[in-house]
Enzyme design. Structure first.
Site, PDB file in Angstrom:
ATOM      1  CE  LYS A  58      34.181   1.313  -2.807  1.00 39.49           C
ATOM      2  NZ  LYS A  58      34.372   0.753  -4.132  1.00 39.49           N
ATOM      3  N   GLY A  82      41.101  -1.312  -0.991  1.00 40.44           N
ATOM      4  CA  GLY A  82      42.045  -0.228  -1.237  1.00 40.44           C
ATOM      5  C   GLY A  82      43.461  -0.741  -1.142  1.00 40.44           C
ATOM      6  CG  ASN A 100      34.961   4.967  -3.584  1.00 39.77           C
ATOM      7  OD1 ASN A 100      35.786   5.053  -4.491  1.00 39.77           O
ATOM      8  ND2 ASN A 100      33.690   4.747  -3.800  1.00 39.77           N
ATOM      9  CB  SER A 118      38.784  11.641 -12.690  1.00 31.61           C
ATOM     10  OG  SER A 118      37.526  12.241 -12.487  1.00 31.61           O
ATOM     11  CB  ILE A 119      35.755   6.812 -14.462  1.00 28.34           C
ATOM     12  CG1 ILE A 119      37.128   6.139 -14.343  1.00 28.34           C
ATOM     13  CG2 ILE A 119      34.926   6.181 -15.583  1.00 28.34           C
ATOM     14  CD1 ILE A 119      37.981   6.156 -15.585  1.00 28.34           C
ATOM     15  N   GLY A 157      40.699  -3.910  -6.515  1.00 26.78           N
ATOM     16  CA  GLY A 157      40.307  -2.974  -7.571  1.00 26.78           C
ATOM     17  C   GLY A 157      41.355  -2.816  -8.650  1.00 26.78           C
ATOM     18  CG  ASN A 216      29.951   4.918  -5.060  1.00 26.95           C
ATOM     19  OD1 ASN A 216      30.568   5.558  -4.206  1.00 26.95           O
ATOM     20  ND2 ASN A 216      30.297   4.907  -6.330  1.00 26.95           N
ATOM     21  CB  CYS A 237      28.424  10.079  -5.826  1.00 25.98           C
ATOM     22  SG  CYS A 237      27.059   9.565  -4.799  1.00 25.98           S
ATOM     23  CB  SER A 293      32.008  -1.100  -7.171  1.00 24.12           C
ATOM     24  OG  SER A 293      31.164  -0.503  -8.125  1.00 24.12           O
TER      25      SER A 293
HETATM   26  C1  LIG Z   1      38.651   3.038 -12.758  1.00 23.23           C
HETATM   27  C2  LIG Z   1      37.952   2.904 -11.436  1.00 23.23           C
HETATM   28  C3  LIG Z   1      36.575   2.886 -11.399  1.00 23.23           C
HETATM   29  C4  LIG Z   1      35.909   2.778 -10.189  1.00 23.23           C
HETATM   30  N1  LIG Z   1      34.558   2.758 -10.182  1.00 23.23           N
HETATM   31  C5  LIG Z   1      33.903   2.646  -9.006  1.00 23.23           C
HETATM   32  C6  LIG Z   1      32.502   2.585  -8.976  1.00 23.23           C
HETATM   33  O1  LIG Z   1      31.823   2.627 -10.002  1.00 23.23           O
HETATM   34  N2  LIG Z   1      31.893   2.478  -7.757  1.00 23.23           N
HETATM   35  C7  LIG Z   1      32.602   2.409  -6.587  1.00 23.23           C
HETATM   36  O2  LIG Z   1      32.007   2.296  -5.526  1.00 23.23           O
HETATM   37  N3  LIG Z   1      33.957   2.453  -6.601  1.00 23.23           N
HETATM   38  C8  LIG Z   1      34.599   2.576  -7.775  1.00 23.23           C
HETATM   39  N4  LIG Z   1      35.976   2.604  -7.785  1.00 23.23           N
HETATM   40  C9  LIG Z   1      36.707   2.501  -6.515  1.00 23.23           C
HETATM   41  C10 LIG Z   1      37.115   1.051  -6.285  1.00 23.23           C
HETATM   42  O3  LIG Z   1      35.989   0.225  -6.156  1.00 23.23           O
HETATM   43  C11 LIG Z   1      37.976   0.934  -5.018  1.00 23.23           C
HETATM   44  O4  LIG Z   1      37.224   1.388  -3.920  1.00 23.23           O
HETATM   45  C12 LIG Z   1      39.257   1.718  -5.108  1.00 23.23           C
HETATM   46  O5  LIG Z   1      39.800   1.611  -6.393  1.00 23.23           O
HETATM   47  C13 LIG Z   1      40.284   1.276  -4.063  1.00 23.23           C
HETATM   48  O6  LIG Z   1      40.685  -0.041  -4.283  1.00 23.23           O
HETATM   49  P1  LIG Z   1      42.047  -0.433  -5.080  1.00 23.23           P
HETATM   50  O7  LIG Z   1      43.175   0.310  -4.423  1.00 23.23           O
HETATM   51  O8  LIG Z   1      42.150  -1.907  -4.939  1.00 23.23           O
HETATM   52  O9  LIG Z   1      41.848   0.003  -6.467  1.00 23.23           O
HETATM   53  C14 LIG Z   1      36.651   2.693  -8.985  1.00 23.23           C
HETATM   54  C15 LIG Z   1      38.045   2.705  -9.029  1.00 23.23           C
HETATM   55  C16 LIG Z   1      38.703   2.801 -10.225  1.00 23.23           C
HETATM   56  C17 LIG Z   1      40.197   2.815 -10.225  1.00 23.23           C
END
Ligand SMILES: Cc1cc2nc3c(=O)[nH]c(=O)nc-3n(C[C@H](O)[C@H](O)[C@H](O)COP(=O)(O)O)c2cc1C
Ligand SMILES: Cc1cc2nc3c(=O)[nH]c(=O)nc-3n(C[C@H](O)[C@H](O)[C@H](O)COP(=O)(O)OP(=O)(O)OC[C@H]3O[C@@H](n4cnc5c(N)ncnc54)[C@H](O)[C@@H]3O)c2cc1C
Lengths: 281, 314
Positions: B162, B240, B189, B68-69, B262, B124, B127, B21
């Site tokens: 999640k 992750g 996450n 941090s979005i 991600g 999610n 939060c 996500s």
């Molecule tokens: C820019 C960004 C935005 C993300 N937005 C969400 C989100 O909206 N909802 C969510 O559950 N996780 C969000 N995540 C977390 C990712 O879904 C994922 O759990 C996390 O990045 C770990 O996976 P990765 O190492 O493959 O990136 C976000 C991650 C990043 C980097």
């Protein structure tokens, strides 16, 4: 979007409008103490780029530098005849330092073309562009495009020192009239640049402005556009994650016609915005 | 021909690879064939409209990022009227993701977006919970379970919980959400982190703290996937640090039934497709008929009972 339509007519896209283009480096030489010109041979999708768009470059890994994210670079030269793209870049940190190590024959993975570029109104007669530093890289292809469409182009190039001014030749070859200003002799002061432009406007009216590379020049451009009642566009820079509008890292506050502010993505909604939309960046 | 299909938490997918996500948006369709994915996971939405946090929003490391979005959200109507129709046309099941400030809002939002074009909803829970002074729902086993219960009460769609990795005992969290009726858990996450600029003596992120993601987190999350898979009967989705097909296989061996990619999508847009191809080749090479046979197929040395894997002695 008149420009977008035009660009697509010039070079048909492949199955996908954007791609991880596997380019071959032709040359990567310094143009002055700070800037380099990277020329690559690009596949068809890459060659559909138009002025104001950018590519997201996968920088090589070196002993000292391991840039993880890609680095955004404006398209500086689009040479469809020779199937080449050019990037003009300033060596600032690990990504651009790593780019510097690329030599002829090396591969460059460049995702693009990305973003929304300049949208030159049909029938534009006289474009004035004001660029600071490497902002010029972004405006050079617009000069060429405007000139090809029969518009007169006046380019004001601003830099700290005269020897850091670039691309006079590139712009003149594109058919632009070039005026150079710099901080050392004081000619780059925004009020002076504005006065120069007013004189030019009095002779041959300017009906479109474009800028890139400095907040002060954005303010100046916005002021002159309002004064003359003409459209103006600015190419904005911001720290980027993905380049495809997915991560929302590169947002800037953008104001709509009603004055409502919204965070927009430089990589996907921009990098080119109307001078009236962008507050500061 | 290897059978790459998996069924995870009530959703049948033609392969086990999907985006995490928040890691893809409409722009991805300009570059890759989304039709090839196992599922299409959408970015989290909230009931209210949000602009997200103050930039800068990203810091980069050698093989990780700290983002941090702040979940910019256009709300549920935009999701149903624009986002879902856009992604629905590619074919793979569409998974929505929601977040909210209170347990009740999680429930209401799940009900509101229940729609035949959505195959499952991710909760999610990383939060902040406004009723608990901003502590993440996911750090509190009771609040996590309450969120899942509230969502299940309001929708017939499968719920994927999640989990946040920012807890002491993630297996316990997995058990709690399983008990509340979750159809799958996603582990996990982002890992909470922080970055400082020594020169300016200020935080590098506008929000001060952010989530560490990307290849560097792989060993931590892989361990958590293994712990969760041993703790629950519902499927575990690994998320992750996954960047390649080899990573996908490792997560499945550790116990994952499917995976999410991600941060890697931000750098290598072809990573998901390449991973699918790599896994297919791997299975062929290993004589594995069904990719689902990889789940939990890790071969442990006989003298290592699982109880000892909860601690480390260096
Ligand atoms: C820019 C960004 C935005 C993300 N937005 C969400 C989100 O909206 N909802 C969510 O559950 N996780 C969000 N995540 C977390 C990712 O879904 C994922 O759990 C996390 O990045 C770990 O996976 P990765 O190492 O493959 O990136 C976000 C991650 C990043 C980097
Ligand atoms: C749309 C767009 C077009 C650009 N076009 C050009 C161009 O044609 N020529 C050119 O020289 N530069 C251009 N830039 C700026 C260029 O991307 C940065 O100078 C470059 O990313 C610096 O990377 P680095 O690793 O060398 O520097 P570092 O300072 O080590 O970079 C660290 C991080 O900050 C980011 N960053 C640093 N400076 C900038 C900046 N000014 N804008 C955005 N991100 C930055 C980097 O991407 C990286 O994530 C453009 C930026 C954008 C957004």
């Amino acid at each position: 979007m008149t420009m977008t339509a035009t660009a697509q007519a010039e070079a048909p896209a492949g199955r996908f409008p954007r791609a991880e283009n596997r380019c071959r480096v032709v040359s990567n030489d310094p143009v002055n103490a700070e800037y380099r010109l990277l020329l690559v041979e690009a596949p068809a999708t890459g060659l559909t780029a138009y002025a104001g768009q950018f590519f997201h470059l996968l920088c090589p890994t070196t002993h000292t530098d391991q840039p993880f994210l890609r680095r955004p670079m404006s398209i500086y030269r689009i040479d469809r005849e020779n199937r080449r793209l050019g990037f003009l870049y300033k060596v600032t940190g690990k990504g651009t330092r790593a780019l510097m190590t690329l030599g002829p024959g090396d591969e460059l993975n460049a995702t693009g073309p990305l973003g929304v570029g300049f949208d030159l109104p049909a029938g534009t007669q006289h474009v004035a562009m004001v660029a600071r530093g490497v902002g010029l890289a972004t405006l050079a292809p617009l000069a060429r495009f405007a000139a090809e469409r029969g518009a007169r182009v006046t380019a004001i190039l601003s830099a700290r020192a005269p020897d850091l001014l670039m691309s006079r030749d590139e712009l003149e070859a594109a058919g632009a009239g070039v005026i150079e200003v710099n901080d050392l002799d004081g000619t780059s002061k925004p009020e002076d640049v504005a006065d120069r432009l007013r004189e030019i406007h009095a002779e041959v009216p300017i009906d479109f402005m474009a800028t890139c590379g400095s907040n002060r020049l954005l303010g100046l451009t916005r002021g002159l556009c309002a004064e003359w009642g003409i459209p103006g566009q600015v190419a904005v820079e911001a720290f980027m994650g993905c380049g495809l509008g997915m991560c929302f890292a590169c947002v800037v506050p953008v104001r709509d016609a009603e004055g409502k502010e919204e965070m927009k993505r430089v990589c996907y909604d921009g990098p080119v915005f109307s001078v009236n939309e962008v507050t500061t960046w | 021909m290897v059978d790459l299909s998996v069924t995870v938490g009530g959703v049948r997918m033609k392969n086990p690879v999907m985006p995490a996500s928040g890691s893809i948006a409409e722009g991805m369709a300009d570059v890759v064939d989304l039709g090839r994915l196992g599922a299409i996971v959408l970015k989290t939405i909230t009931p209210d409209l949000r602009q997200g946090v103050k930039p800068p929003r990203v810091v980069e490391y050698t093989d990780a990022t700290l983002f941090s979005i702040g979940i910019p959200s256009k709300g549920p109507d935009y999701l149903l009227n624009h986002t879902v129709p856009f992604f629905d046309k590619f074919g793979p099941p569409v998974i929505a993701s929601i977040s909210a400030d209170t347990v009740e809002d999680f429930g209401k939002l799940a009900g509101y977006i229940t729609d035949p074009r959505i195959a499952a909803i991710e909760a999610n829970i990383s939060c902040p919970n406004l009723r608990a002074h901003g502590r993440a729902f996911g750090m509190d086993p009771v609040a996590s379970a309450q969120v899942i219960t509230a969502m299940k009460a309001n929708t017939t769609l499968p719920i994927w919980a999640k989990l946040t990795p920012n807890v002491g005992d993630i297996a316990e969290m997995a058990r709690c959400v399983e008990g509340a009726g979750a159809d799958a858990v996603i582990t996990a996450n982002a890992i909470l982190g922080m970055a400082i600029d020594a020169e300016t003596m200020t935080p590098r992120l506008g929000n001060v703290v952010g989530g560490l993601t990307g290849p560097a987190v792989k060993p931590v999350i892989l361990r958590m996937v293994n712990q969760c898979a041993e703790a629950v009967k519902i499927p575990v989705i690994g998320c992750g640090g996954i960047a390649t097909g080899e990573d996908v296989v490792e997560y499945m061996l550790a116990g994952a039934s499917a995976v999410q990619i991600g941060t890697t999508n931000f750098v290598h847009t072809s990573a998901m497709e390449q991973s699918i191809d790599w896994v297919a080749d791997y299975c062929t090479r290993k004589g594995i008929a069904r990719v689902s046979d990889l789940t939990g197929a890790l071969m442990l040395p006989g003298d290592q009972p699982s109880e000892q894997r909860g601690a480390v002695a260096l």
